[in-house]
Design a protein around this motif. Structure first.
Motif, PDB file in Angstrom:
ATOM      1  N   ASN A  90       0.823  -1.209   0.000  1.00  9.11           N
ATOM      2  CA  ASN A  90       0.000   0.000   0.000  1.00  9.11           C
ATOM      3  C   ASN A  90       0.857   1.259   0.000  1.00  9.11           C
ATOM      4  O   ASN A  90       0.551   2.251  -0.672  1.00  9.11           O
ATOM      5  CB  ASN A  90      -0.931   0.009   1.213  1.00  9.11           C
ATOM      6  N   ASN A  91       1.951   1.205   0.751  1.00  2.86           N
ATOM      7  CA  ASN A  91       2.843   2.357   0.787  1.00  2.86           C
ATOM      8  C   ASN A  91       3.497   2.599  -0.571  1.00  2.86           C
ATOM      9  O   ASN A  91       3.655   3.741  -1.018  1.00  2.86           O
ATOM     10  CB  ASN A  91       3.914   2.166   1.857  1.00  2.86           C
ATOM     11  N   ASN A  92       3.861   1.485  -1.240  1.00  3.05           N
ATOM     12  CA  ASN A  92       4.466   1.632  -2.572  1.00  3.05           C
ATOM     13  C   ASN A  92       3.472   2.225  -3.556  1.00  3.05           C
ATOM     14  O   ASN A  92       3.815   3.076  -4.393  1.00  3.05           O
ATOM     15  CB  ASN A  92       4.958   0.280  -3.076  1.00  3.05           C
ATOM     16  N   GLN A  93       2.212   1.773  -3.474  1.00  4.38           N
ATOM     17  CA  GLN A  93       1.198   2.325  -4.369  1.00  4.38           C
ATOM     18  C   GLN A  93       0.966   3.801  -4.085  1.00  4.38           C
ATOM     19  O   GLN A  93       0.834   4.623  -5.001  1.00  4.38           O
ATOM     20  CB  GLN A  93      -0.104   1.540  -4.224  1.00  4.38           C
ATOM     21  N   SER A  94       0.928   4.153  -2.814  1.00  5.92           N
ATOM     22  CA  SER A  94       0.733   5.561  -2.462  1.00  5.92           C
ATOM     23  C   SER A  94       1.909   6.401  -2.926  1.00  5.92           C
ATOM     24  O   SER A  94       1.749   7.517  -3.416  1.00  5.92           O
ATOM     25  CB  SER A  94       0.554   5.693  -0.942  1.00  5.92           C
ATOM     26  N   SER A  95       3.105   5.843  -2.796  1.00  6.29           N
ATOM     27  CA  SER A  95       4.293   6.568  -3.251  1.00  6.29           C
ATOM     28  C   SER A  95       4.265   6.765  -4.756  1.00  6.29           C
ATOM     29  O   SER A  95       4.621   7.830  -5.274  1.00  6.29           O
ATOM     30  CB  SER A  95       5.561   5.799  -2.842  1.00  6.29           C
ATOM     31  N   ALA A  96       3.812   5.714  -5.461  1.00  7.60           N
ATOM     32  CA  ALA A  96       3.732   5.837  -6.924  1.00  7.60           C
ATOM     33  C   ALA A  96       2.715   6.888  -7.332  1.00  7.60           C
ATOM     34  O   ALA A  96       2.910   7.635  -8.296  1.00  7.60           O
ATOM     35  CB  ALA A  96       3.384   4.482  -7.544  1.00  7.60           C
ATOM     36  N   LEU A  97       1.597   6.964  -6.584  1.00  8.42           N
ATOM     37  CA  LEU A  97       0.579   7.949  -6.926  1.00  8.42           C
ATOM     38  C   LEU A  97       1.024   9.369  -6.594  1.00  8.42           C
ATOM     39  O   LEU A  97       0.704  10.312  -7.302  1.00  8.42           O
ATOM     40  CB  LEU A  97      -0.724   7.618  -6.184  1.00  8.42           C
ATOM     41  N   MET A  98       1.769   9.521  -5.524  1.00 13.26           N
ATOM     42  CA  MET A  98       2.161  10.850  -5.066  1.00 13.26           C
ATOM     43  C   MET A  98       3.473  11.330  -5.669  1.00 13.26           C
ATOM     44  O   MET A  98       3.807  12.506  -5.564  1.00 13.26           O
ATOM     45  CB  MET A  98       2.271  10.858  -3.537  1.00 13.26           C
ATOM     46  N   SER A  99       4.238  10.466  -6.360  1.00  7.01           N
ATOM     47  CA  SER A  99       5.509  10.881  -6.941  1.00  7.01           C
ATOM     48  C   SER A  99       5.274  11.763  -8.157  1.00  7.01           C
ATOM     49  O   SER A  99       4.241  11.667  -8.829  1.00  7.01           O
ATOM     50  CB  SER A  99       6.328   9.651  -7.329  1.00  7.01           C
ATOM     51  N   ASN A 100       6.241  12.625  -8.469  1.00  5.11           N
ATOM     52  CA  ASN A 100       6.148  13.537  -9.604  1.00  5.11           C
ATOM     53  C   ASN A 100       6.595  12.848 -10.897  1.00  5.11           C
ATOM     54  O   ASN A 100       7.436  11.950 -10.879  1.00  5.11           O
ATOM     55  CB  ASN A 100       6.983  14.784  -9.360  1.00  5.11           C
ATOM     56  N   LYS A 101       6.026  13.318 -11.981  1.00  2.77           N
ATOM     57  CA  LYS A 101       6.318  12.761 -13.295  1.00  2.77           C
ATOM     58  C   LYS A 101       6.254  13.880 -14.321  1.00  2.77           C
ATOM     59  O   LYS A 101       5.497  14.841 -14.169  1.00  2.77           O
ATOM     60  CB  LYS A 101       5.300  11.660 -13.634  1.00  2.77           C
ATOM     61  N   SER A 102       7.043  13.772 -15.379  1.00  2.00           N
ATOM     62  CA  SER A 102       7.054  14.775 -16.451  1.00  2.00           C
ATOM     63  C   SER A 102       6.815  14.090 -17.791  1.00  2.00           C
ATOM     64  O   SER A 102       7.283  12.969 -18.015  1.00  2.00           O
ATOM     65  CB  SER A 102       8.385  15.537 -16.483  1.00  2.00           C
ATOM     66  N   VAL A 103       6.084  14.765 -18.659  1.00  2.00           N
ATOM     67  CA  VAL A 103       5.825  14.267 -20.002  1.00  2.00           C
ATOM     68  C   VAL A 103       5.745  15.462 -20.950  1.00  2.00           C
ATOM     69  O   VAL A 103       5.265  16.534 -20.579  1.00  2.00           O
ATOM     70  CB  VAL A 103       4.523  13.433 -20.059  1.00  2.00           C
ATOM     71  N   THR A 104       6.257  15.293 -22.174  1.00  2.00           N
ATOM     72  CA  THR A 104       6.230  16.354 -23.190  1.00  2.00           C
ATOM     73  C   THR A 104       5.181  16.014 -24.238  1.00  2.00           C
ATOM     74  O   THR A 104       5.235  14.934 -24.851  1.00  2.00           O
ATOM     75  CB  THR A 104       7.604  16.522 -23.854  1.00  2.00           C
TER      76      THR A 104
END
Length: 298
Positions: A44-58
């Motif tokens: 659950n923590n890994n999923q939450s981290s994945a949802l809350m982490s930043n991402k960039s796309v062009t």
């Protein structure tokens, strides 16, 4: 017998063994439950981290230009721009899939002429940040102008092989509307429907041709033509070589007949017949004179 059995279960070492076994089972159960709980929490923590982490796309986005299109024509701006979107991974993924925002340049308050304008975004989630490339564009705003012009058909070849010839080309559209900036429209000299004609064509030609606006030097201009295409038909017919040869032969026969007629007329001309008649009369008169002189001598 029964008393011995009861005594056996009441002995201290037996009770201690049973207690030890129960303790071991209880220990294993508690540790197993704790590890499953830890694994679930980690997942659950890994999923939450994945949802809350930043991402960039062009993303490659179309550029919208805001202006009064009934009065002005804008040129010089790119059709697409690049936008780098950064933020929470889930929002970035959703934005990348839907592209539910726009990039625009607001020119509504600008006057005709050349301007440098900053691009903006609209409809982007507040948790996302964006960077547009390029950030500024150069535009040229000109008054809009529309005129009506005739369509001219232009052929790549006018002469065909094997004696065939082209007839008068016909376009199903006679006039078109030409719209663009005032400067470009003023340069328009002709609206051309160019048709490529093969030299070995033997049948009638029909083509759908895209119209072009050109200046006096034949250069294509950046204007909008409405309608954009026309259908051109060109009749193709056999050449006049056979007819010309027959005409030549008939003219030759006619000339020969005229020459024969002239020769026959010369042989039977009145002057020639009168001359021969005078010669005959002169000879007969001379003969009669000789006869009369001979009779007088006798």
């Amino acid at each position: 017998m029964g008393k011995n059995t009861k005594g056996f279960f009441r002995r201290k070492w037996f009770l201690r063994i049973i207690s030890l076994i129960l303790a071991i089972f209880l220990f294993m159960y508690v540790n197993g439950s704790k590890s499953g709980f830890l694994r679930q929490n980690t997942r659950n923590n890994n999923q939450s981290s994945a949802l809350m982490s930043n991402k960039s796309v062009t993303l490659r986005m179309p550029l919208d230009v805001t202006i009064d299109n009934n009065r002005y024509i804008v040129s010089g701006y790119p059709q697409y721009v690049k936008v780098k979107v950064t933020g929470p991974s889930a929002l970035v993924t959703t934005t990348s899939n839907t592209q539910n925002f726009k990039v625009y340049a607001d020119l509504s308050d600008l006057t005709p002429g050349k301007h440098r304008v900053k691009l903006k975004t609209s409809g982007l989630n507040s948790e996302l940040t964006s960077k547009i490339e390029p950030q500024y564009i150069n535009v040229n705003i000109q008054p809009r102008k529309t005129i009506t012009m005739k369509v001219t058909v232009r052929l790549s070849n006018k002469d065909l092989d094997n004696g065939y010839k082209l007839g008068q080309p016909h376009s199903d559209i006679q006039t078109v509307q030409v719209t663009g900036s005032r400067d470009e429209v003023n340069k328009v000299n002709r609206i051309i429907a160019f048709v490529a004609v093969s030299r070995d064509a033997k049948d009638n030609i029909t083509r759908q041709v895209t119209l072009q606006a050109v200046d006096r030097n034949g250069q294509t201009l950046n204007v909008v033509i409405s309608p954009t295409t026309t259908n051109v038909s060109i009749p193709v017919s056999a050449g006049s070589q056979s007819s010309s040869s027959s005409d030549d032969s008939s003219s030759r026969s006619g000339s020969e007949e005229s020459e024969d007629t002239k020769s026959s007329s010369r042989s039977t001309s009145p002057n020639d017949s009168s001359a021969s008649f005078s010669e005959t009369s002169q000879s007969s008169s001379s003969i009669s004179n000789e006869n009369s002189s001979s009779s007088s001598r006798n």
